[in-house]
Design an enzyme around this catalytic site. Structure first.
Site, PDB file in Angstrom:
ATOM      1  N   LYS A  72       0.583  -1.276  -0.104  1.00  0.00           N
ATOM      2  CA  LYS A  72       0.145  -0.088  -0.078  1.00  0.00           C
ATOM      3  C   LYS A  72       0.727   1.078   0.069  1.00  0.00           C
ATOM      4  O   LYS A  72       1.964   1.154   0.268  1.00  0.00           O
ATOM      5  CB  LYS A  72      -0.924   0.020   1.060  1.00  0.00           C
ATOM      6  CG  LYS A  72      -1.749  -1.027   1.199  1.00  0.00           C
ATOM      7  CD  LYS A  72      -2.620  -0.764   2.799  1.00  0.00           C
ATOM      8  CE  LYS A  72      -3.964  -1.689   2.831  1.00  0.00           C
ATOM      9  NZ  LYS A  72      -4.934  -1.773   1.842  1.00  0.00           N
ATOM     10  N   ARG A 127     -10.234 -11.563   2.082  1.00  0.00           N
ATOM     11  CA  ARG A 127     -11.223 -12.671   1.447  1.00  0.00           C
ATOM     12  C   ARG A 127     -10.664 -13.894   1.665  1.00  0.00           C
ATOM     13  O   ARG A 127     -11.455 -14.906   1.754  1.00  0.00           O
ATOM     14  CB  ARG A 127     -11.549 -12.137   0.236  1.00  0.00           C
ATOM     15  CG  ARG A 127     -10.677 -12.016  -0.772  1.00  0.00           C
ATOM     16  CD  ARG A 127     -11.122 -11.334  -2.084  1.00  0.00           C
ATOM     17  NE  ARG A 127     -10.904  -9.967  -1.990  1.00  0.00           N
ATOM     18  CZ  ARG A 127     -11.299  -8.918  -2.745  1.00  0.00           C
ATOM     19  NH1 ARG A 127     -11.692  -9.354  -3.742  1.00  0.00           N
ATOM     20  NH2 ARG A 127     -11.372  -7.393  -2.313  1.00  0.00           N
TER      21      ARG A 127
HETATM   22  N1  BES Z   1      -8.035  -3.784   4.345  1.00  0.00           N
HETATM   23  C1  BES Z   1      -8.105  -3.331   3.107  1.00  0.00           C
HETATM   24  C2  BES Z   1      -9.637  -2.624   3.089  1.00  0.00           C
HETATM   25  C3  BES Z   1      -9.635  -1.245   3.724  1.00  0.00           C
HETATM   26  C4  BES Z   1      -8.891  -0.061   3.012  1.00  0.00           C
HETATM   27  C5  BES Z   1     -10.414  -1.289   4.623  1.00  0.00           C
HETATM   28  C6  BES Z   1      -9.238   1.170   3.412  1.00  0.00           C
HETATM   29  C7  BES Z   1     -10.598   0.262   5.188  1.00  0.00           C
HETATM   30  C8  BES Z   1      -9.999   1.215   4.491  1.00  0.00           C
HETATM   31  C9  BES Z   1      -8.219  -4.662   2.278  1.00  0.00           C
HETATM   32  O1  BES Z   1      -7.481  -5.807   2.603  1.00  0.00           O
HETATM   33  C10 BES Z   1      -7.678  -4.187   1.014  1.00  0.00           C
HETATM   34  O2  BES Z   1      -6.476  -3.766   0.890  1.00  0.00           O
HETATM   35  N2  BES Z   1      -8.461  -4.177  -0.006  1.00  0.00           N
HETATM   36  C11 BES Z   1      -8.212  -3.676  -1.381  1.00  0.00           C
HETATM   37  C12 BES Z   1      -8.886  -4.795  -2.496  1.00  0.00           C
HETATM   38  C13 BES Z   1      -8.317  -4.580  -3.761  1.00  0.00           C
HETATM   39  C14 BES Z   1      -6.496  -4.873  -3.591  1.00  0.00           C
HETATM   40  C15 BES Z   1      -9.168  -5.332  -4.694  1.00  0.00           C
HETATM   41  C16 BES Z   1      -8.650  -2.399  -1.628  1.00  0.00           C
HETATM   42  O3  BES Z   1      -9.814  -2.114  -0.928  1.00  0.00           O
HETATM   43  O4  BES Z   1      -8.205  -1.330  -2.113  1.00  0.00           O
HETATM   44 ZN    ZN Z   2      -5.514  -5.600   2.057  1.00  0.00          ZN
END
Ligand code: BES
Ligand code: ZN
Ligand code: ZN
Length: 506
Positions: free
Chosen positions: A280, A354
């Site tokens: 990230k 997931r």
């Molecule tokens: N934990 C994150 C989702 C999230 C992001 C929760 C910001 C709260 C605030 C999750 O694991 C994630 O990173 N999801 C990705 C999925 C994507 C790679 C398809 C996302 O939401 O960007």
């Molecule tokens: Zn994630």
């Protein structure tokens, strides 16, 4: 911790450092009736304050009057806004504001006259607003807020009721247990990721089981997960040298074999989500300590239900992992054989939630054959884009189960909005090399995440709750007296009430 007591005593006779009285904006003079039996000097002062419009009754405003004589040392006039608009949520917010004000002026106890009418809903709201707004996460602060000369938390709040003290005390006691569960969930979710590892959460679960006779907990270690085929959890945990733990907590409140099919709650507990190899951006990455909130909420729900001695059986499954990039981390391109035998191509290691939920759900169904499954997860940023930071996404295969939750949420004011789970979305997660892949592209990100999970659920009634926007106070979160900064404990109140209502207790 604050105590809430129902007291059957006329307002004018109550000895208290602070008496809280509500004032309607459109019925300001109504306050004079509330002062029946109180010394004429105080009545005159209050009359002057309202006549001069020093206090108008506007929603949430307050004014403190020192009394000098009489049983109460001070009166807080608290603006209730317009009479027709007063509802349960407004009472919750007002009780939170009263508690915050009492803390600010350093009173250790106060009394509150029910606003407008004494009902079960309003009594619950007073209790929730009070307990939830007084919550502080200050264990890492050298100077505790309560230790400074101002701002000590009140320890006792009396609700002045007329008639059937015991009935109202029971309402307060139940609601207090639920509010304490919310604060317990907040305490866990707020912990920093250096202290709160998967192992730490496992320890919390074991501690719960040693405190409650009817709770048992077990922890499935990595090697056991490997041999059981819980490879989704193992894969996500590979990058961290803090090994993943699959935590299972069981509350047995119902021995009756004809009705004791358990509820299953599954909570995502990524103690820190860096994104892994698909790392990230660093901006606000610290917020990813809250990626464990779903799991913390499940621990709080089970602990609350046990404290309420609810006549139901409840299983909590909490996959705990830290998602880190390292030479041992799982990679984009990896193909993982999941617990139910399906293969998943990893396209993005940041879509880790997931994977751990899917294994947990499949395992929970096989092992416990539950009557329903509700999972809670900070699963997708897309959910925040779609619904903002005050409403959780809900995706379900059971309109009946969701209807129950929706009805409860009208009372708790935790907002859930249904998004569709059309099977056509399966197209978006087809993989070239495996059965499915772990992301479905930009379109409908919250839906494709839930569609992914649906591949691991059978016909069991199931609701997936995406709490990415609501788990903690973030950009766009509506200011509420009873939601201090940080973890909110969103969902805990509704889900405890769901089991409580269904099992016919209280
Ligand atoms: N934990 C994150 C989702 C999230 C992001 C929760 C910001 C709260 C605030 C999750 O694991 C994630 O990173 N999801 C990705 C999925 C994507 C790679 C398809 C996302 O939401 O960007
Ligand atoms: Zn994630
Ligand atoms: Zn995550």
């Amino acid at each position: 911790m604050v105590k809430l007591i129902a007291e059957q005593i006329p307002v004018s006779a109550k000895h208290t450092p602070l008496l809280v009285l509500g004032v309607f904006e459109d019925e300001v003079e109504g306050i004079m009736n509330e002062l029946d039996g109180i010394s004429t000097t105080i009545v005159e002062v209050v009359e002057r304050i309202v006549k001069d419009k020093e206090h108008t009754g506007s929603f949430g405003s307050s004014c403190i009057v020192h009394c000098f004589t009489g049983p109460m040392q001070r009166i807080m006039l608290l603006g209730l806004g317009e009479k027709k608009n007063l509802d349960k949520e407004k009472v919750r917010v007002l009780a939170g504001k009263a508690a915050a004000k009492a803390m600010e002026i350093n009173v250790s106890e106060y009394s509150i006259k029910p606003f407008a009418q004494l009902t079960k809903d309003f009594t619950e709201a007073v209790c929730e607003g009070t307990c939830l707004s007084l919550y502080k996460f200050d264990q890492y602060q050298s100077q505790k807020i309560g230790e400074s000369s101002h701002g000590a938390s009140p320890v006792k709040v009396s609700l002045l009721v007329d008639g059937d003290r015991e009935k109202w005390q029971r309402v307060l006691d139940t609601t207090k247990i639920i509010s304490d569960a919310v604060n317990f969930g907040r305490d866990l979710a707020n912990l920093p990721p250096n202290d709160c590892s998967p192992e730490y959460l496992a320890r919390v679960a074991l501690d719960l089981s040693s405190k409650h006779q009817r709770i048992s907990a077990r922890v499935i270690e990595r090697y056991e997960m490997e041999s059981l085929g819980l490879n989704g959890i193992v894969a996500v945990g590979m990058g961290s040298n803090r090994p993943p733990k699959l935590v299972i907590v069981e509350y047995r409140g119902n021995e009756d074999s004809s009705t004791n099919v358990p509820y299953l709650f599954v909570g995502k507990a990524v103690t820190f989500d860096t994104g892994g190899i698909s790392i990230k951006p660093s901006e606000r990455m610290e917020e990813m300590k809250f990626d464990k909130t779903g799991g913390c909420d499940v621990l709080a729900i089970i602990s609350g239900l046990a404290n309420l001695e609810v006549k139901a059986n409840v299983i909590g499954i909490i996959p705990c992992v830290e998602n880190m990039p390292s030479s041992s981390a799982y990679r984009p391109g990896d193909i993982v054989r999941m617990y139910n035998g399906k293969t998943v191509e990893v396209i993005n290691t940041d879509a880790e939630g997931r994977l751990i939920l899917a294994d947990s759900i499949a395992y929970g169904i096989e092992k416990y054959n539950p009557k329903s499954i509700i999972d809670l997860a900070t699963l997708t940023g897309a959910c925040i884009v779609a619904l903002g930071s005050n409403i959780a996404g809900a995706l379900t295969n059971s309109p009946e189960l969701f209807d129950k939750l929706r009805r409860i949420s009208e009372k708790t004011n935790e907002k859930f909005w249904e998004l569709p789970l059309y099977p056509e979305f399966n197209e978006q997660i087809k993989s070239k090399f495996a059965d499915i892949k772990n992301i479905g592209g930009r379109a409908g990100g919250t839906i494709t995440a839930a569609i992914f999970l649906s591949n691991f659920v059978n016909k069991t009634p199931w609701i997936h709750l995406d709490i990415a926007g609501t788990a903690w106070t973030q950009d766009g979160t509506w200011d509420k007296s009873y939601n201090p900064k940080g973890a909110t404990g969103f969902g805990i109140r509704s889900l405890i009430r769901l089991v409580l209502d269904e099992s016919g207790s209280k």
